[in-house]
Each structure stands twice: as C-alpha cells, then as structure tokens.
Design a protein around this motif. Structure first.
Motif, mmCIF file in Angstrom:
data_model
loop_
_atom_site.group_PDB
_atom_site.id
_atom_site.type_symbol
_atom_site.label_atom_id
_atom_site.label_comp_id
_atom_site.label_asym_id
_atom_site.label_seq_id
_atom_site.Cartn_x
_atom_site.Cartn_y
_atom_site.Cartn_z
ATOM 1 N N ALA A 231 0.894 -1.173 0.028
ATOM 2 C CA ALA A 231 -0.058 0.163 0.015
ATOM 3 C C ALA A 231 1.010 1.142 0.119
ATOM 4 O O ALA A 231 0.496 2.327 -0.474
ATOM 5 C CB ALA A 231 -1.047 -0.064 1.132
ATOM 6 N N LEU A 232 1.916 1.245 0.693
ATOM 7 C CA LEU A 232 2.890 2.450 0.738
ATOM 8 C C LEU A 232 3.393 2.673 -0.769
ATOM 9 O O LEU A 232 3.378 3.885 -0.994
ATOM 10 C CB LEU A 232 3.961 2.065 1.829
ATOM 11 C CG LEU A 232 5.107 3.152 1.649
ATOM 12 C CD1 LEU A 232 4.468 4.449 2.390
ATOM 13 C CD2 LEU A 232 6.315 2.764 2.527
ATOM 14 N N VAL A 236 3.048 6.156 -2.826
ATOM 15 C CA VAL A 236 4.189 6.808 -3.528
ATOM 16 C C VAL A 236 4.020 7.053 -4.939
ATOM 17 O O VAL A 236 4.212 7.950 -5.731
ATOM 18 C CB VAL A 236 5.486 6.109 -3.110
ATOM 19 C CG1 VAL A 236 6.688 6.750 -3.901
ATOM 20 C CG2 VAL A 236 5.857 6.070 -1.500
ATOM 21 N N ARG A 237 3.544 6.067 -5.619
ATOM 22 C CA ARG A 237 3.378 5.999 -6.781
ATOM 23 C C ARG A 237 2.168 7.091 -7.502
ATOM 24 O O ARG A 237 2.593 7.516 -8.682
ATOM 25 C CB ARG A 237 2.932 4.874 -7.486
ATOM 26 C CG ARG A 237 2.978 4.551 -8.981
ATOM 27 C CD ARG A 237 2.832 3.040 -9.508
ATOM 28 N NE ARG A 237 1.607 2.324 -9.071
ATOM 29 C CZ ARG A 237 1.571 1.320 -8.352
ATOM 30 N NH1 ARG A 237 2.604 1.181 -7.707
ATOM 31 N NH2 ARG A 237 0.680 0.905 -7.646
ATOM 32 N N ARG A 238 1.271 7.206 -6.518
ATOM 33 C CA ARG A 238 0.290 8.048 -6.840
ATOM 34 C C ARG A 238 0.795 9.700 -6.515
ATOM 35 O O ARG A 238 0.027 10.594 -6.818
ATOM 36 C CB ARG A 238 -1.066 7.934 -6.006
ATOM 37 C CG ARG A 238 -1.591 6.628 -6.717
ATOM 38 C CD ARG A 238 -3.091 6.339 -5.946
ATOM 39 N NE ARG A 238 -2.958 6.287 -4.448
ATOM 40 C CZ ARG A 238 -3.365 5.350 -3.762
ATOM 41 N NH1 ARG A 238 -3.262 4.169 -4.365
ATOM 42 N NH2 ARG A 238 -3.211 5.154 -2.490
ATOM 43 N N GLU A 240 1.192 11.044 -3.522
ATOM 44 C CA GLU A 240 0.679 11.168 -2.021
ATOM 45 C C GLU A 240 1.773 11.172 -1.197
ATOM 46 O O GLU A 240 1.927 12.093 -0.268
ATOM 47 C CB GLU A 240 -0.318 10.191 -1.641
ATOM 48 C CG GLU A 240 -1.491 9.869 -2.525
ATOM 49 C CD GLU A 240 -2.417 8.939 -2.119
ATOM 50 O OE1 GLU A 240 -2.217 8.378 -0.921
ATOM 51 O OE2 GLU A 240 -3.366 8.589 -2.813
ATOM 52 N N LEU A 241 3.086 10.322 -1.398
ATOM 53 C CA LEU A 241 4.158 10.361 -0.420
ATOM 54 C C LEU A 241 5.193 10.575 -1.346
ATOM 55 O O LEU A 241 5.277 9.901 -2.312
ATOM 56 C CB LEU A 241 4.037 9.268 0.473
ATOM 57 C CG LEU A 241 2.785 9.129 1.480
ATOM 58 C CD1 LEU A 241 2.836 7.787 2.217
ATOM 59 C CD2 LEU A 241 2.933 10.220 2.534
ATOM 60 N N PRO A 242 6.485 11.011 -0.548
ATOM 61 C CA PRO A 242 7.615 10.889 -1.448
ATOM 62 C C PRO A 242 8.379 9.768 -1.052
ATOM 63 O O PRO A 242 8.354 8.930 -0.081
ATOM 64 C CB PRO A 242 8.556 12.204 -0.862
ATOM 65 C CG PRO A 242 7.968 12.235 0.588
ATOM 66 C CD PRO A 242 6.287 11.941 0.421
ATOM 67 N N MET A 243 9.003 9.411 -2.109
ATOM 68 C CA MET A 243 10.042 8.425 -1.970
ATOM 69 C C MET A 243 11.019 8.827 -0.747
ATOM 70 O O MET A 243 11.711 9.847 -0.711
ATOM 71 C CB MET A 243 11.028 7.993 -3.041
ATOM 72 C CG MET A 243 10.185 7.183 -3.937
ATOM 73 S SD MET A 243 9.918 5.148 -3.382
ATOM 74 C CE MET A 243 11.684 4.412 -3.652
ATOM 75 N N PRO A 244 11.617 7.769 0.197
ATOM 76 C CA PRO A 244 12.723 8.050 1.157
ATOM 77 C C PRO A 244 13.752 8.509 0.394
ATOM 78 O O PRO A 244 14.172 8.076 -0.816
ATOM 79 C CB PRO A 244 12.757 6.836 1.773
ATOM 80 C CG PRO A 244 11.574 6.080 1.589
ATOM 81 C CD PRO A 244 11.139 6.351 0.429
ATOM 82 N N ASP A 245 14.539 9.563 1.180
ATOM 83 C CA ASP A 245 15.503 10.158 0.558
ATOM 84 C C ASP A 245 17.109 9.400 1.129
ATOM 85 O O ASP A 245 16.962 9.391 2.159
ATOM 86 C CB ASP A 245 15.825 11.627 0.689
ATOM 87 C CG ASP A 245 16.905 12.313 0.191
ATOM 88 O OD1 ASP A 245 16.939 12.888 -1.094
ATOM 89 O OD2 ASP A 245 17.977 12.641 0.999
#
Length: 403
Positions: A231-232, A236-238, A240-245
C-alpha cells in the motif's frame, strides 16, 4: 499478498533431503524459525507473508495454527533422522506471534524441545507488538521457556506511525518493556524504522530518546524500504508520499549510531546494536554466518547443508498439506560451492566481527587495498571489517568484492 516465492525445483512430498546435506548436520549451529502469519491490521509498508482475519478466507483460523506448526516440527524430526541435533535458538516472527494465546506459543516451543531438543541455554525469542501483550501474557511466555522478546516499536511519533499504518499507542512501549523485565525476560529488544515520509530529524531524535529511555539490551534500526506491491508503494506511485531520500537515510543512520554508542550499545551488524556480546541476537547471527535452520509455517524458508527450501505461501494450502501427511515445502534449490561462498560474502561483510579474507577469491582480495584507501574497510590483514562510512555503503563494498 505482495510477497512472492522463488521458482526453484520441485520438493519431495516427504520432505526428504539429499544424504550430502544431512551429512553436514552438526558442523554448524541448528536453529528453528516459526512464522506466525497473522496480523490484526496490515501495515502499509509490509510485504511479509501475513494475513488479517478478513484475508484468511473460510476454513482457516488462528485456533488451529499451533497444531499445524507442531505437525511440521514432527516432520522435521522424521526428515533429520534420529541423531540428536540440539536447537541453539528458536525465533517466532511474523506477522504478530503474540496474537496467538501464550499457551499456543508455548506448545510450539515444547514440541521443538520434545522432538529436536533445545540446547542448554537456548535463546528463545518472540516478536510482539506493544499492544498485543500485557504483564500476565508475558509472564506466561516466560514460564513457557521464552528468554527474549523483540517489540515492534518502529517510532515514538504518532504521525510517523500513522504513515506506516501502525496502530499501537507509542506511550505503551515503556510499559511493556517494564512488564517484560518484571516477567523475567533475559533480553529485551526494540525494532525501529527510520526514513518514513514526513519524518523529520527531530522526529527521529524523539524516537531515539524514547527508545533509549527504555534501556533496551538490543536495538534493530532499519531504513524504510518501499516494497513493490505494498500500500505504501501505491501511495508513493500516486504522488501522495515522497520516496525516502538516500541522504536523509544516511543522516538518520549516523544519528542513531552516535546515540546508541553514547548509550553503551555497540554495533555488531550494520542495522543491529547490543549492550554486550551476550545481548546479540544469536538467531540472526546464525543466518548471517551460514547456520542450518528449519523454517516452520506458511512461506517459511529453511536451509540445511546447502539445500534451501520454502513452504507453500497461504495458510490454507499449508494446513491442507500437513493434514494430508505430506511436506508443506513448495520448492527447493541446491546451492553449489560458489553460490555458498558468494552468499557468505554478502552476509558476513555486514558483521562487526568481519569476513575472513580467505573467503574472498583472488579478484576480491585484490580490491582490498583500494577499499582501505577509500576508507570503506579497516586496514586489517586477516578480516574485512567495515568502517562507519563502509556501513553506509555496504552494498557498494559487496559489489566491488564480487565484481
């Protein structure tokens, strides 16, 4: 479920192993892993083989799981033969093992002792969510022979837990740690995750403060990985959240390592710290150093004498096979000498005790001088040990050693 099993070769219906694999038993520690595939809520980042009640489907219940696990323990006894091979460590993971009654977990451990035999001083660990146990539950686990408990703390910050879909109250953690001490557990570990989208450096510092205030014997701290199919990953793909840096992850690793060292917790594996040698997780050390182990449960992996196999994934299929009196193994692979050497390099490089230089081939040994010059490994003649910088770049070190 998101987790996928490898293809491999067909596994025998009776679970039998090649004579060459059985002949190696006794050369290395023998361990048992028990996978308990049940969760109350599915965490958005998790790609482990776990199931909520709604996902199990008809005909599968937690109530019958201990009986199935015991049946596989008895299968292990038949496959391994009559020679005593004391079990050095037992680890119950998941999922959330402590969703089962403590008597069920104790029954599984008793079966391991009855059928295979626990070595004197065996380490017996269960994972637990902070909201799945209380003092009474922990006391019953201790009476059942458990010596170690690992709590899934992950974070002390509510908004970080919310992104991870963790449902426990972070304020419960100190209480359950204290309860575990009161119950007589020899070792208490906390599992942490860093790099969650939206987690600031101050948030991570809050988590470190809270974890160290519990005075754990052991801490595992892992960077968040966005696994395909979770789900995470979809969030990220949508967008809604950034990828971890990567830079943020490195900063937080160093932040943790400094805090743990100052508190008397020394690293012994890239993502694990312990108060002393006795507090190191012996079960996981077995994985990293090539021990033999039998994995009980749906999707569990095993390794004996260079043969690796894995069970069918779904609890319903697992129960059906055991009910029919056949092995739940889905497939297996026989590892050749070079594969075993490569895997040894991959794993032992991560350890504070290091990798013997003799495990490297000629090109790998030729790379050592450059790795020392790049301040990635310590300047030693006999063992390869990562520097702090090398721990941050461990994958790159391994790539250079095996190129």
């Amino acid at each position: 479920m998101p987790s996928a099993l490898p293809e491999g070769d067909p596994a025998p219906a009776d679970g039998s192993l090649p004579p060459a694999a059985l002949a190696e038993l006794g050369r290395r520690p023998f361990e048992v892993y028990v996978h308990v595939p049940f969760c109350r809520v599915r965490c958005g980042y998790c790609d482990f083989n776990t199931y909520t009640a709604e996902e199990l489907g008809p005909g599968v219940t937690r109530a019958s799981y201990a009986e199935q696990a015991v049946a596989e323990v008895r299968l292990a006894r038949r496959v391994l033969g009559d020679v005593d091979r004391p079990v050095e460590t037992v680890f119950l993971g998941g999922g959330t093992p402590t969703l089962l009654p403590p008597d069920d977990l104790g029954r599984i451990v008793r079966a391991i002792d009855d059928e295979l035999g626990l070595a004197p001083g065996a380490e017996v660990t269960t994972e637990a969510n902070p909201d799945s146990v209380d003092l009474g539950y922990l006391e019953r686990l201790r009476e059942a022979g458990f010596t170690r408990v690992s709590f899934g703390m992950q974070s002390a910050v509510p908004h970080v837990l919310a992104v991870l879909d963790r449902t426990h109250d972070p304020e419960r953690v100190p209480g359950v740690v204290e309860a575990a001490r009161a119950a007589g557990f020899e070792q208490i570990s906390l599992d942490l995750i860093y790099g969650t989208p939206g987690e600031s450096a101050a948030d991570w510092e809050t988590t470190l403060d809270a974890a160290l205030a519990c005075a754990p014997d052991h801490v595992s701290a892992y960077s968040l990985i966005v696994e395909d199919g979770t789900a995470l990953a979809r969030r990220v793909r949508r967008g809604e959240l950034p990828m971890p840096d990567d830079d943020d992850l490195a900063d937080k690793y160093l932040q943790a390592d400094e805090r743990f060292a100052a508190a008397g917790l020394g690293w012994y594996e890239v993502s694990n710290w312990a108060r002393d040698d006795a507090a190191r997780c012996r079960h996981n050390i077995g994985y990293w150093t090539g021990a033999d182990w039998w994995g009980i449960g749906p999707g569990a992996h095993s390794h004996v004498g260079g043969v690796r196999w894995w069970n069918v994934k779904h609890p319903k299929a697992y129960a059906a096979r055991l009910g029919e009196g056949v092995s739940p193994a889905q497939a297996r692979e026989v590892l050749d000498a070079e594969t075993r050497r490569v895997e040894r390099v991959l794993l032992e490089v991560r350890l504070r005790d290091g990798l013997p230089v003799t495990a490297l081939d000629a090109p790998g040994r030729a790379e050592l001088e450059a790795l020392v010059a790049d301040e990635l490994v310590e300047d030693r003649a006999d063992r390869l040990v990562l520097t702090r910088r090398g721990r941050l770049l461990a994958d790159g070190v391994v790539h250079r050693l095996l190129a």
